[in-house]
Design a protein around this motif. Sequence first.
Motif, PDB file in Angstrom:
ATOM      1  N   TYR A  97      66.184  26.273  34.799  1.00 46.87           N
ATOM      2  CA  TYR A  97      65.609  25.906  36.096  1.00 46.87           C
ATOM      3  C   TYR A  97      64.132  25.538  35.944  1.00 46.87           C
ATOM      4  CZ  TYR A  97      64.236  26.455  41.016  1.00 46.87           C
ATOM      5  OH  TYR A  97      63.739  26.254  42.273  1.00 46.87           O
ATOM      6  N   ARG A  98      63.389  26.377  35.249  1.00 49.38           N
ATOM      7  CA  ARG A  98      61.960  26.104  35.045  1.00 49.38           C
ATOM      8  C   ARG A  98      61.748  24.826  34.236  1.00 49.38           C
ATOM      9  NH1 ARG A  98      61.768  31.806  33.411  1.00 49.38           N
ATOM     10  NH2 ARG A  98      61.352  33.000  35.279  1.00 49.38           N
ATOM     11  N   SER A  99      62.547  24.633  33.208  1.00 49.66           N
ATOM     12  CA  SER A  99      62.416  23.426  32.372  1.00 49.66           C
ATOM     13  C   SER A  99      62.692  22.164  33.170  1.00 49.66           C
ATOM     14  CB  SER A  99      63.371  23.498  31.179  1.00 49.66           C
ATOM     15  OG  SER A  99      63.046  24.575  30.355  1.00 49.66           O
ATOM     16  N   ILE A 100      63.716  22.222  34.001  1.00 49.21           N
ATOM     17  CA  ILE A 100      64.047  21.048  34.812  1.00 49.21           C
ATOM     18  C   ILE A 100      62.919  20.756  35.794  1.00 49.21           C
ATOM     19  CG2 ILE A 100      65.601  20.150  36.580  1.00 49.21           C
ATOM     20  CD1 ILE A 100      67.891  21.621  35.135  1.00 49.21           C
ATOM     21  N   LEU A 101      62.396  21.802  36.442  1.00 45.74           N
ATOM     22  CA  LEU A 101      61.300  21.579  37.392  1.00 45.74           C
ATOM     23  C   LEU A 101      60.050  21.041  36.694  1.00 45.74           C
ATOM     24  CD1 LEU A 101      61.588  24.550  39.909  1.00 45.74           C
ATOM     25  CD2 LEU A 101      62.245  22.167  40.233  1.00 45.74           C
ATOM     26  N   ARG A 102      59.790  21.507  35.474  1.00 45.76           N
ATOM     27  CA  ARG A 102      58.648  20.969  34.709  1.00 45.76           C
ATOM     28  C   ARG A 102      58.853  19.491  34.406  1.00 45.76           C
ATOM     29  NH1 ARG A 102      59.261  25.090  30.963  1.00 45.76           N
ATOM     30  NH2 ARG A 102      58.434  26.946  31.912  1.00 45.76           N
ATOM     31  N   ALA A 103      60.080  19.130  34.035  1.00 49.05           N
ATOM     32  CA  ALA A 103      60.370  17.725  33.733  1.00 49.05           C
ATOM     33  C   ALA A 103      60.254  16.872  34.996  1.00 49.05           C
ATOM     34  CB  ALA A 103      61.772  17.597  33.126  1.00 49.05           C
ATOM     35  N   VAL A 104      60.706  17.403  36.120  1.00 45.48           N
ATOM     36  CA  VAL A 104      60.635  16.655  37.384  1.00 45.48           C
ATOM     37  C   VAL A 104      59.184  16.373  37.756  1.00 45.48           C
ATOM     38  CG1 VAL A 104      61.044  16.863  39.879  1.00 45.48           C
ATOM     39  CG2 VAL A 104      62.877  17.379  38.269  1.00 45.48           C
ATOM     40  N   ARG A 105      58.281  17.285  37.414  1.00 45.34           N
ATOM     41  CA  ARG A 105      56.849  17.068  37.707  1.00 45.34           C
ATOM     42  C   ARG A 105      56.309  15.826  37.010  1.00 45.34           C
ATOM     43  NH1 ARG A 105      54.079  22.362  36.117  1.00 45.34           N
ATOM     44  NH2 ARG A 105      55.961  23.514  36.431  1.00 45.34           N
ATOM     45  N   ARG A 106      56.963  15.400  35.935  1.00 44.67           N
ATOM     46  CA  ARG A 106      56.507  14.218  35.188  1.00 44.67           C
ATOM     47  C   ARG A 106      56.964  12.908  35.820  1.00 44.67           C
ATOM     48  NH1 ARG A 106      58.684  14.756  29.396  1.00 44.67           N
ATOM     49  NH2 ARG A 106      57.888  12.646  29.373  1.00 44.67           N
ATOM     50  N   VAL A 107      57.844  12.966  36.821  1.00 45.95           N
ATOM     51  CA  VAL A 107      58.317  11.740  37.482  1.00 45.95           C
ATOM     52  C   VAL A 107      57.124  11.104  38.199  1.00 45.95           C
ATOM     53  CG1 VAL A 107      59.824  10.838  39.288  1.00 45.95           C
ATOM     54  CG2 VAL A 107      60.664  12.608  37.732  1.00 45.95           C
ATOM     55  N   PRO A 108      56.849   9.835  37.907  1.00 48.41           N
ATOM     56  CA  PRO A 108      55.637   9.205  38.436  1.00 48.41           C
ATOM     57  C   PRO A 108      55.641   8.969  39.954  1.00 48.41           C
ATOM     58  CG  PRO A 108      56.862   7.667  37.062  1.00 48.41           C
ATOM     59  CD  PRO A 108      57.569   8.981  36.994  1.00 48.41           C
ATOM     60  N   ALA A 109      56.767   8.612  40.527  1.00 46.29           N
ATOM     61  CA  ALA A 109      56.809   8.287  41.958  1.00 46.29           C
ATOM     62  C   ALA A 109      56.954   9.562  42.786  1.00 46.29           C
ATOM     63  CB  ALA A 109      57.968   7.342  42.241  1.00 46.29           C
ATOM     64  N   ARG A 110      55.996   9.786  43.654  1.00 47.39           N
ATOM     65  CA  ARG A 110      55.965  11.021  44.449  1.00 47.39           C
ATOM     66  C   ARG A 110      57.232  11.240  45.291  1.00 47.39           C
ATOM     67  NH1 ARG A 110      50.707  13.204  46.108  1.00 47.39           N
ATOM     68  NH2 ARG A 110      51.229  15.314  46.706  1.00 47.39           N
ATOM     69  N   PRO A 111      57.744  10.215  46.011  1.00 43.14           N
ATOM     70  CA  PRO A 111      58.971  10.438  46.803  1.00 43.14           C
ATOM     71  C   PRO A 111      60.169  10.816  45.931  1.00 43.14           C
ATOM     72  CG  PRO A 111      57.915   8.394  47.453  1.00 43.14           C
ATOM     73  CD  PRO A 111      57.206   8.881  46.238  1.00 43.14           C
ATOM     74  N   ASP A 112      60.282  10.150  44.771  1.00 43.36           N
ATOM     75  CA  ASP A 112      61.380  10.462  43.850  1.00 43.36           C
ATOM     76  C   ASP A 112      61.243  11.884  43.328  1.00 43.36           C
ATOM     77  OD1 ASP A 112      62.340   7.922  44.202  1.00 43.36           O
ATOM     78  OD2 ASP A 112      61.422   7.137  42.371  1.00 43.36           O
ATOM     79  N   ARG A 113      60.039  12.275  43.023  1.00 35.59           N
ATOM     80  CA  ARG A 113      59.762  13.623  42.514  1.00 35.59           C
ATOM     81  C   ARG A 113      60.208  14.673  43.540  1.00 35.59           C
ATOM     82  NH1 ARG A 113      53.937  14.195  42.181  1.00 35.59           N
ATOM     83  NH2 ARG A 113      54.123  12.162  41.226  1.00 35.59           N
ATOM     84  N   GLY A 114      59.836  14.461  44.782  1.00 35.52           N
ATOM     85  CA  GLY A 114      60.215  15.402  45.842  1.00 35.52           C
ATOM     86  C   GLY A 114      61.716  15.465  46.037  1.00 35.52           C
ATOM     87  N   HIS A 115      62.351  14.298  46.005  1.00 34.02           N
ATOM     88  CA  HIS A 115      63.800  14.241  46.173  1.00 34.02           C
ATOM     89  C   HIS A 115      64.506  14.979  45.029  1.00 34.02           C
ATOM     90  CE1 HIS A 115      67.747  12.706  47.160  1.00 34.02           C
ATOM     91  NE2 HIS A 115      67.862  12.252  45.929  1.00 34.02           N
ATOM     92  N   LEU A 116      64.068  14.730  43.799  1.00 36.84           N
ATOM     93  CA  LEU A 116      64.681  15.403  42.648  1.00 36.84           C
ATOM     94  C   LEU A 116      64.460  16.912  42.702  1.00 36.84           C
ATOM     95  CD1 LEU A 116      63.860  13.019  39.676  1.00 36.84           C
ATOM     96  CD2 LEU A 116      66.119  13.680  40.474  1.00 36.84           C
ATOM     97  N   ARG A 117      63.263  17.336  43.050  1.00 36.84           N
ATOM     98  CA  ARG A 117      62.962  18.773  43.141  1.00 36.84           C
ATOM     99  C   ARG A 117      63.864  19.450  44.172  1.00 36.84           C
ATOM    100  NH1 ARG A 117      57.736  18.589  44.408  1.00 36.84           N
ATOM    101  NH2 ARG A 117      58.284  18.637  46.596  1.00 36.84           N
ATOM    102  N   ASP A 118      64.018  18.809  45.328  1.00 37.45           N
ATOM    103  CA  ASP A 118      64.881  19.366  46.371  1.00 37.45           C
ATOM    104  C   ASP A 118      66.334  19.432  45.910  1.00 37.45           C
ATOM    105  OD1 ASP A 118      62.667  19.591  47.972  1.00 37.45           O
ATOM    106  OD2 ASP A 118      63.110  17.790  49.156  1.00 37.45           O
ATOM    107  N   TRP A 119      66.778  18.394  45.213  1.00 41.88           N
ATOM    108  CA  TRP A 119      68.149  18.352  44.719  1.00 41.88           C
ATOM    109  C   TRP A 119      68.395  19.468  43.700  1.00 41.88           C
ATOM    110  CZ3 TRP A 119      70.050  17.094  39.751  1.00 41.88           C
ATOM    111  CH2 TRP A 119      71.434  16.986  39.673  1.00 41.88           C
ATOM    112  N   VAL A 120      67.432  19.670  42.794  1.00 42.57           N
ATOM    113  CA  VAL A 120      67.568  20.724  41.778  1.00 42.57           C
ATOM    114  C   VAL A 120      67.665  22.084  42.456  1.00 42.57           C
ATOM    115  CG1 VAL A 120      66.349  21.930  39.917  1.00 42.57           C
ATOM    116  CG2 VAL A 120      66.431  19.437  39.933  1.00 42.57           C
ATOM    117  N   ARG A 121      66.775  22.346  43.381  1.00 43.43           N
ATOM    118  CA  ARG A 121      66.790  23.633  44.094  1.00 43.43           C
ATOM    119  C   ARG A 121      68.106  23.845  44.822  1.00 43.43           C
ATOM    120  NH1 ARG A 121      60.658  23.305  46.497  1.00 43.43           N
ATOM    121  NH2 ARG A 121      59.632  24.023  44.602  1.00 43.43           N
ATOM    122  N   GLN A 122      68.584  22.788  45.474  1.00 47.93           N
ATOM    123  CA  GLN A 122      69.836  22.878  46.224  1.00 47.93           C
ATOM    124  C   GLN A 122      71.010  23.183  45.287  1.00 47.93           C
ATOM    125  OE1 GLN A 122      70.797  19.256  48.228  1.00 47.93           O
ATOM    126  NE2 GLN A 122      72.678  20.041  49.105  1.00 47.93           N
TER     127      GLN A 122
END
Length: 74
Positions: free
Chosen positions: A12-37
């Motif tokens: 979980y932590r590794s995935i969230l760290r990788a998601v932080r590297r996504v350059p587009a802010r909306p995509d980053r938020g969407h991916l973070r929410d999806w991972v948590r869900q």
Amino acid sequence: QFLRRQQVLGLYRSILRAVRRVPARPDRGHLRDWVRQEFRRNKSATDEDAIRMMITQGNMQLKELVRALDLAKS
């Protein structure tokens, strides 16, 4: 069971760290929410084989995400 929990939390932590590297802010938020869900949805799983399979699948998706981010960066 304790070791499985550590594996899941580490993934979980590794995935969230990788998601932080996504350059587009909306995509980053969407991916973070999806991972948590997804992690919340599978929180009550108790079958060891199913948990192992989900961890393996999560690791593969993490590697794919990191590979895509590395490709986009270069």
